[in-house]
Design a protein around this motif. Structure first.
Motif, PDB file in Angstrom:
ATOM      1  N   GLN A 100      -5.176  -0.935   3.669  1.00  0.00           N
ATOM      2  CA  GLN A 100      -3.687  -0.865   3.776  1.00  0.00           C
ATOM      3  C   GLN A 100      -3.397  -1.965   4.678  1.00  0.00           C
ATOM      4  O   GLN A 100      -2.215  -2.419   4.532  1.00  0.00           O
ATOM      5  CB  GLN A 100      -3.421   0.529   4.738  1.00  0.00           C
ATOM      6  CG  GLN A 100      -2.009   0.916   4.929  1.00  0.00           C
ATOM      7  CD  GLN A 100      -2.003   2.124   5.556  1.00  0.00           C
ATOM      8  OE1 GLN A 100      -2.850   2.658   6.446  1.00  0.00           O
ATOM      9  NE2 GLN A 100      -0.674   2.846   5.353  1.00  0.00           N
TER      10      GLN A 100
ATOM     11  N   TYR B 245       1.910   7.397  -5.934  1.00  0.00           N
ATOM     12  CA  TYR B 245       0.786   8.317  -6.091  1.00  0.00           C
ATOM     13  C   TYR B 245       1.187   9.638  -5.764  1.00  0.00           C
ATOM     14  O   TYR B 245       0.967  10.649  -6.452  1.00  0.00           O
ATOM     15  CB  TYR B 245      -0.267   7.867  -5.504  1.00  0.00           C
ATOM     16  CG  TYR B 245      -1.524   8.320  -5.856  1.00  0.00           C
ATOM     17  CD1 TYR B 245      -2.434   7.922  -6.983  1.00  0.00           C
ATOM     18  CD2 TYR B 245      -2.160   9.429  -5.048  1.00  0.00           C
ATOM     19  CE1 TYR B 245      -3.657   8.640  -7.336  1.00  0.00           C
ATOM     20  CE2 TYR B 245      -3.350  10.060  -5.438  1.00  0.00           C
ATOM     21  CZ  TYR B 245      -3.932   9.608  -6.408  1.00  0.00           C
ATOM     22  OH  TYR B 245      -5.130  10.170  -6.742  1.00  0.00           O
ATOM     23  N   THR B 246       1.942   9.953  -4.568  1.00  0.00           N
ATOM     24  CA  THR B 246       2.128  11.399  -4.184  1.00  0.00           C
ATOM     25  C   THR B 246       3.264  11.931  -4.621  1.00  0.00           C
ATOM     26  O   THR B 246       3.506  13.075  -4.706  1.00  0.00           O
ATOM     27  CB  THR B 246       2.079  11.236  -2.681  1.00  0.00           C
ATOM     28  OG1 THR B 246       3.091  10.393  -2.162  1.00  0.00           O
ATOM     29  CG2 THR B 246       0.585  10.648  -1.829  1.00  0.00           C
TER      30      THR B 246
ATOM     31  N   TYR C 266       1.924  10.575   9.635  1.00  0.00           N
ATOM     32  CA  TYR C 266       2.422  10.568   8.164  1.00  0.00           C
ATOM     33  C   TYR C 266       1.199  10.033   7.398  1.00  0.00           C
ATOM     34  O   TYR C 266       0.764  10.809   6.388  1.00  0.00           O
ATOM     35  CB  TYR C 266       3.714   9.870   7.931  1.00  0.00           C
ATOM     36  CG  TYR C 266       3.925   9.757   6.482  1.00  0.00           C
ATOM     37  CD1 TYR C 266       5.019  10.627   6.007  1.00  0.00           C
ATOM     38  CD2 TYR C 266       3.498   8.884   5.598  1.00  0.00           C
ATOM     39  CE1 TYR C 266       5.366  10.479   4.581  1.00  0.00           C
ATOM     40  CE2 TYR C 266       3.643   8.917   4.240  1.00  0.00           C
ATOM     41  CZ  TYR C 266       4.715   9.570   3.786  1.00  0.00           C
ATOM     42  OH  TYR C 266       4.956   9.535   2.313  1.00  0.00           O
TER      43      TYR C 266
ATOM     44  N   TYR D  99      -4.026  13.906   1.558  1.00  0.00           N
ATOM     45  CA  TYR D  99      -3.481  14.109   0.268  1.00  0.00           C
ATOM     46  C   TYR D  99      -4.029  13.148  -0.839  1.00  0.00           C
ATOM     47  O   TYR D  99      -4.311  13.871  -1.870  1.00  0.00           O
ATOM     48  CB  TYR D  99      -1.950  14.016   0.505  1.00  0.00           C
ATOM     49  CG  TYR D  99      -0.952  14.777  -0.469  1.00  0.00           C
ATOM     50  CD1 TYR D  99      -0.656  16.158  -0.907  1.00  0.00           C
ATOM     51  CD2 TYR D  99      -0.799  13.964  -1.752  1.00  0.00           C
ATOM     52  CE1 TYR D  99      -0.087  16.601  -1.694  1.00  0.00           C
ATOM     53  CE2 TYR D  99      -0.053  14.635  -3.023  1.00  0.00           C
ATOM     54  CZ  TYR D  99       0.233  15.671  -2.902  1.00  0.00           C
ATOM     55  OH  TYR D  99       1.134  16.259  -3.920  1.00  0.00           O
ATOM     56  N   THR D 100      -4.131  12.072  -0.690  1.00  0.00           N
ATOM     57  CA  THR D 100      -4.630  11.146  -1.826  1.00  0.00           C
ATOM     58  C   THR D 100      -6.138  11.053  -1.750  1.00  0.00           C
ATOM     59  O   THR D 100      -6.468  11.024  -3.024  1.00  0.00           O
ATOM     60  CB  THR D 100      -3.751   9.782  -1.619  1.00  0.00           C
ATOM     61  OG1 THR D 100      -4.242   9.235  -0.503  1.00  0.00           O
ATOM     62  CG2 THR D 100      -2.585   9.735  -1.599  1.00  0.00           C
ATOM     63  N   HIS D 101      -6.926  11.148  -0.618  1.00  0.00           N
ATOM     64  CA  HIS D 101      -8.291  10.806  -0.789  1.00  0.00           C
ATOM     65  C   HIS D 101      -9.097  11.929   0.000  1.00  0.00           C
ATOM     66  O   HIS D 101     -10.239  11.779  -0.359  1.00  0.00           O
ATOM     67  CB  HIS D 101      -8.484   9.491  -0.164  1.00  0.00           C
ATOM     68  CG  HIS D 101      -8.101   8.358  -1.031  1.00  0.00           C
ATOM     69  ND1 HIS D 101      -6.896   7.942  -1.114  1.00  0.00           N
ATOM     70  CD2 HIS D 101      -8.637   7.490  -1.691  1.00  0.00           C
ATOM     71  CE1 HIS D 101      -6.675   6.919  -1.953  1.00  0.00           C
ATOM     72  NE2 HIS D 101      -7.786   6.651  -2.734  1.00  0.00           N
TER      73      HIS D 101
ATOM     74  N   PHE E 248      -7.088   3.750  -5.159  1.00  0.00           N
ATOM     75  CA  PHE E 248      -6.268   4.751  -5.722  1.00  0.00           C
ATOM     76  C   PHE E 248      -6.787   4.868  -7.080  1.00  0.00           C
ATOM     77  O   PHE E 248      -6.135   5.766  -7.858  1.00  0.00           O
ATOM     78  CB  PHE E 248      -4.971   4.439  -5.652  1.00  0.00           C
ATOM     79  CG  PHE E 248      -4.067   4.826  -4.501  1.00  0.00           C
ATOM     80  CD1 PHE E 248      -3.364   6.077  -4.165  1.00  0.00           C
ATOM     81  CD2 PHE E 248      -3.887   3.597  -3.453  1.00  0.00           C
ATOM     82  CE1 PHE E 248      -3.042   6.151  -2.832  1.00  0.00           C
ATOM     83  CE2 PHE E 248      -3.223   3.847  -2.232  1.00  0.00           C
ATOM     84  CZ  PHE E 248      -2.749   5.383  -1.989  1.00  0.00           C
TER      85      PHE E 248
ATOM     86  N   PHE F 243       5.123  16.853   1.730  1.00  0.00           N
ATOM     87  CA  PHE F 243       3.929  16.923   0.811  1.00  0.00           C
ATOM     88  C   PHE F 243       3.784  18.227   0.085  1.00  0.00           C
ATOM     89  O   PHE F 243       2.683  18.805  -0.216  1.00  0.00           O
ATOM     90  CB  PHE F 243       2.811  16.409   1.689  1.00  0.00           C
ATOM     91  CG  PHE F 243       2.541  15.070   1.868  1.00  0.00           C
ATOM     92  CD1 PHE F 243       2.096  14.291   0.839  1.00  0.00           C
ATOM     93  CD2 PHE F 243       3.299  14.430   2.875  1.00  0.00           C
ATOM     94  CE1 PHE F 243       1.931  12.896   1.120  1.00  0.00           C
ATOM     95  CE2 PHE F 243       3.153  13.066   3.029  1.00  0.00           C
ATOM     96  CZ  PHE F 243       2.471  12.324   2.228  1.00  0.00           C
TER      97      PHE F 243
ATOM     98  N   SER G 218       0.913   4.250  -2.588  1.00  0.00           N
ATOM     99  CA  SER G 218       0.769   5.475  -2.231  1.00  0.00           C
ATOM    100  C   SER G 218       1.840   6.521  -2.396  1.00  0.00           C
ATOM    101  O   SER G 218       1.606   7.791  -2.711  1.00  0.00           O
ATOM    102  CB  SER G 218       0.479   5.315  -0.567  1.00  0.00           C
ATOM    103  OG  SER G 218       0.000   6.725  -0.226  1.00  0.00           O
ATOM    104  N   ARG G 219       3.233   5.899  -2.163  1.00  0.00           N
ATOM    105  CA  ARG G 219       4.356   6.886  -2.521  1.00  0.00           C
ATOM    106  C   ARG G 219       4.646   7.368  -3.818  1.00  0.00           C
ATOM    107  O   ARG G 219       4.800   8.480  -4.357  1.00  0.00           O
ATOM    108  CB  ARG G 219       5.828   6.157  -1.897  1.00  0.00           C
ATOM    109  CG  ARG G 219       6.835   7.050  -2.176  1.00  0.00           C
ATOM    110  CD  ARG G 219       8.206   5.976  -1.467  1.00  0.00           C
ATOM    111  NE  ARG G 219       8.234   4.936  -2.159  1.00  0.00           N
ATOM    112  CZ  ARG G 219       8.106   3.952  -1.377  1.00  0.00           C
ATOM    113  NH1 ARG G 219       7.813   3.849  -0.080  1.00  0.00           N
ATOM    114  NH2 ARG G 219       8.036   2.512  -1.774  1.00  0.00           N
TER     115      ARG G 219
ATOM    116  N   TYR H  16       0.839  -1.206  -0.115  1.00  0.00           N
ATOM    117  CA  TYR H  16       0.179  -0.039   0.122  1.00  0.00           C
ATOM    118  C   TYR H  16       1.015   1.345  -0.069  1.00  0.00           C
ATOM    119  O   TYR H  16       0.685   2.223  -0.881  1.00  0.00           O
ATOM    120  CB  TYR H  16      -0.902   0.153   1.232  1.00  0.00           C
ATOM    121  CG  TYR H  16      -1.633   1.275   1.387  1.00  0.00           C
ATOM    122  CD1 TYR H  16      -3.021   1.345   1.076  1.00  0.00           C
ATOM    123  CD2 TYR H  16      -1.323   2.385   1.727  1.00  0.00           C
ATOM    124  CE1 TYR H  16      -3.890   2.228   1.089  1.00  0.00           C
ATOM    125  CE2 TYR H  16      -1.814   3.667   1.953  1.00  0.00           C
ATOM    126  CZ  TYR H  16      -3.350   3.323   1.631  1.00  0.00           C
ATOM    127  OH  TYR H  16      -3.927   4.691   1.599  1.00  0.00           O
ATOM    128  N   ASP H  17       1.809   1.322   0.852  1.00  0.00           N
ATOM    129  CA  ASP H  17       2.653   2.640   0.880  1.00  0.00           C
ATOM    130  C   ASP H  17       3.494   2.566  -0.207  1.00  0.00           C
ATOM    131  O   ASP H  17       3.644   3.762  -0.850  1.00  0.00           O
ATOM    132  CB  ASP H  17       3.744   2.433   2.150  1.00  0.00           C
ATOM    133  CG  ASP H  17       3.083   2.573   3.628  1.00  0.00           C
ATOM    134  OD1 ASP H  17       1.725   2.681   3.479  1.00  0.00           O
ATOM    135  OD2 ASP H  17       3.682   2.898   4.670  1.00  0.00           O
TER     136      ASP H  17
END
Lengths: 432, 432
Positions: free
Chosen positions: B287, A115-116, B108, B115-117, A150, B150, A112-113, A108-109
């Motif tokens: 997650q 993605y961000t 975090y 940030y993502t959702h 995502f 971020f 997510s990383r 997931y991370d």
């Protein structure tokens, strides 16, 4: 018995009658059984209880380099844990990061990383219009859950006993730069139990992706989870193969001890190239001061080395092998010759994959549930829970006690037969 | 001694000469001391060694509701851990999620998820042009590290002994919808040791943010970390206060046992409203399957209840109180009356905050380092590591052994004096 399709309407009606009676008997038992998740059973967990003794209040909780494991620090994990997990994953300890208790969390991370912040300097996925992932099917529902969360478009790729359809993978990956990843369980795959052939792994390592930030998400969850001593699948090590092929940065490889020690309290790990490691650690140092080193040390002190872990896995196999064989035998006895389903006979891992007649899986699972046996939801093995054939069902034999498992597998076989008969009678009616 | 500013040039020169000599003596000692991080010392960690014995191979690893803690599941944590941590955080166990070993990781992930959702249906921060956070200064470098990572613009807000400048907070938050959060360490703050006054907390609870997804990131890291039995700061519980004020969803409250048991192997927690919990758990279930429940159980069995934890914290205080007092005494003896610095005398937490003459902090830390004492980098307590006055230095007295700490504090005082004299002599030169 002859195949259901060759039976006359009368024979099918008689069979249906018989099956219904039997089904009602199961309903009367008021069963509450669960074959839904790939969870180790109590006896398997008991194998690791010694781990609770290796670190007591008299133990030295410093690791080999003198670091006090109780305190903060050591972002990427203690060295001796990297050595142990390196041997388990067949990777250089220097290419390994040790995490907390969940490899799913690491995956997931990782998404997510990307993605961000993007991968190795590439555009963050959240800044792109479209991101796609390839998803070998049937596959692992929690993988698909991450990419769905995502908003990543998932493209199913058919699995065969040698792995995903590599012609399709090669074509898609080389043509479409919006394809950023593929979910793989390369050994004793979830749920088929198939292991990727040498050719499949070699072709993976030689992919020519259109996207520079395309990554293979190689979840080697069952790398040492053999059921037999004398018959084991062998998987080519992907990092080394990618390096040889000139694609050193193309893989994130995941593993954990969740199905080796305790699912809730194991350690997870990622193996990848130095470039990827640098990229990941630059983010991780913002996210945490470090993962649980005492638990890393506990694992090392318990197993000592990879030989200890291998012997441990032999004991695990002794517990779950009879369960796999019992299910396979019940399916054999009840379904062979009827031409209403096929199933895999894996040499390792946690699952048997069953394929019913098209359009029957949901009904089979619903019938099982009504009689008290919970299966993984039909469709779960496909992206968006949409199995276009409505035929795949994942069977998880490890968790229930043998007695329950036998009952559950018998009921499942019965449900397969009953739903198949109903389906064939329905088709006849439609054809009339 | 009289204030340096009142000394004549000759007196200052003589003082400089004397200080230089003394400094060279320290350099000759070849010290290797570390006052940089808020880490518990060995004796503090030893207090929790009993935790390694409460779960041995004969222990029942099932929690009160019968769940086997070794296996998968229980996403939000086991109930008895929620009760214990609920008592610690002064929150209803039903409003608590128990995580892994790092509350920084929880923070975090909280920013990353927003940030993502997005938060509770609001636009994900990655889709907005500008996101801002308020940052009380001096503050915690790792908080600022997350928001910097971020790309969130950080606005410093001055701290006083009663908390952040609430006029400024109220004005900014009510006017600017791009302000989405504020970092708070409300009790025994990092690094000042200040605790927010009743009025400050009440004003926080009554904020009228322009952004519907504005959240207070309330990191109550030192909630029970008192230094004294008879003199303790009291903090109004923010969740209850927000609920009373009609702002139930405005706070994420973080805590952990990192500085109660083992920094590397504690348990972290978040307390928040039911709406926020629902929002968070919808993501968490993608997650992970769950955090380390065995470690949760280990903490519960070790402390039994909040009384056990309180008694434990008294022992922690007995170890670190003399260290705080030693540093304060050395600063007093060496600097009082010179008018070249001020420092806090906290009743709890992990830090003393020192403010030098403007423009001296970097040089003081550099001088200390050249003589073998590592301090937290000057500027670290400000966003982007930019202290506009170059005056704030964080002192972390807990980790070094007393003997080392005394030497380090003496050297630090010497560096403060030396750099201040040089600064004043330099100013005179400029004025000439």
């Amino acid at each position: 018995m002859k195949p259901y399709r060759e039976m006359s309407r009368e024979e099918l009606k008689a069979e249906e009658e018989k099956l219904r009676k039997e089904y009602r008997k199961y309903q009367a038992m008021e069963l509450h059984l669960d074959m839904s998740r790939g969870k180790p059973c109590k006896e398997q967990l008991d194998l690791s209880m010694g781990m609770m003794d290796v670190l007591d209040s008299n133990a030295d909780l410093c690791c080999e380099d003198g670091t006090d494991c109780r305190n903060y620090g050591v972002l990427s994990g203690i060295h001796e844990a990297k050595v142990l997990i390196g041997d388990m994953m067949e990777n250089n300890p220097d290419n390994i990061i040790i995490y907390g208790n969940s490899s799913l969390n690491v995956m997931y991370d990782t998404v997510s990383r990307a993605y961000t912040h993007g991968i190795m300097g590439n555009t963050p996925w959240c800044r792109l219009d479209k991101i796609k992932f390839l998803c070998p099917v049937p596959g692992y529902d929690r993988h698909f859950g991450i990419t769905e969360y995502f908003g990543i478009e998932m493209i199913p790729v058919p699995m065969s006993p040698t792995g995903p359809d590599m012609d399709m993978v090669e074509n898609l990956v080389s043509e479409d730069p919006s394809i950023k990843g593929i979910w793989c369980v390369p050994k004793y795959a979830n749920p088929t139990g198939y292991s990727y052939s040498d050719e499949t792994v070699r072709r993976f390592a030689r992919l020519k992706p259109a996207a520079p930030d395309f990554r293979i998400f190689w979840d080697n969850a069952y790398g040492i989870h053999h059921l037999y001593d004398d018959r084991q699948d062998y998987l080519i090590e992907i990092l080394a193969e990618c390096k040889r092929a000139g694609n050193p940065d193309m893989v994130y490889k995941f593993a954990s001890t969740s199905k080796i020690t305790f699912p809730g309290s194991g350690i997870a790990a990622l193996a990848t190239s130095p470039n990827n490691m640098e990229d990941i650690l630059a983010q991780m140092k913002v996210q945490t001061i470090g993962h649980d080193k005492v638990n890393q040390l506990r694992h090392v002190r318990f197993f000592k080395d990879i030989h200890g872990m291998t012997e441990h896995m032999r004991k695990q196999a002794d517990i779950i092998r009879p369960k796999f064989e019992a299910v396979e035998q019940i399916l054999d006895e009840n379904l062979t010759g009827l031409d209403i389903g096929t199933w895999t006979k894996p040499l390792g891992g946690y699952f048997i994959s069953f394929d019913s007649l098209p359009g029957c899986a949901k009904s089979i699972v619903a019938h099982a549930k009504k009689a008290g046996v919970v299966m993984t939801g039909a469709g779960a093995t496909w992206p968006y829970h949409k199995d276009p054939n409505d035929s795949n069902i994942r069977i998880a034999p490890t968790y229930p006690p043998m007695e329950d498992l036998i009952k559950a597998a018998q009921l499942f076989s019965l449900c397969v037969k009953l739903v198949s008969v109903e389906k064939l009678l329905g088709e006849e009616r439609t054809a009339e």
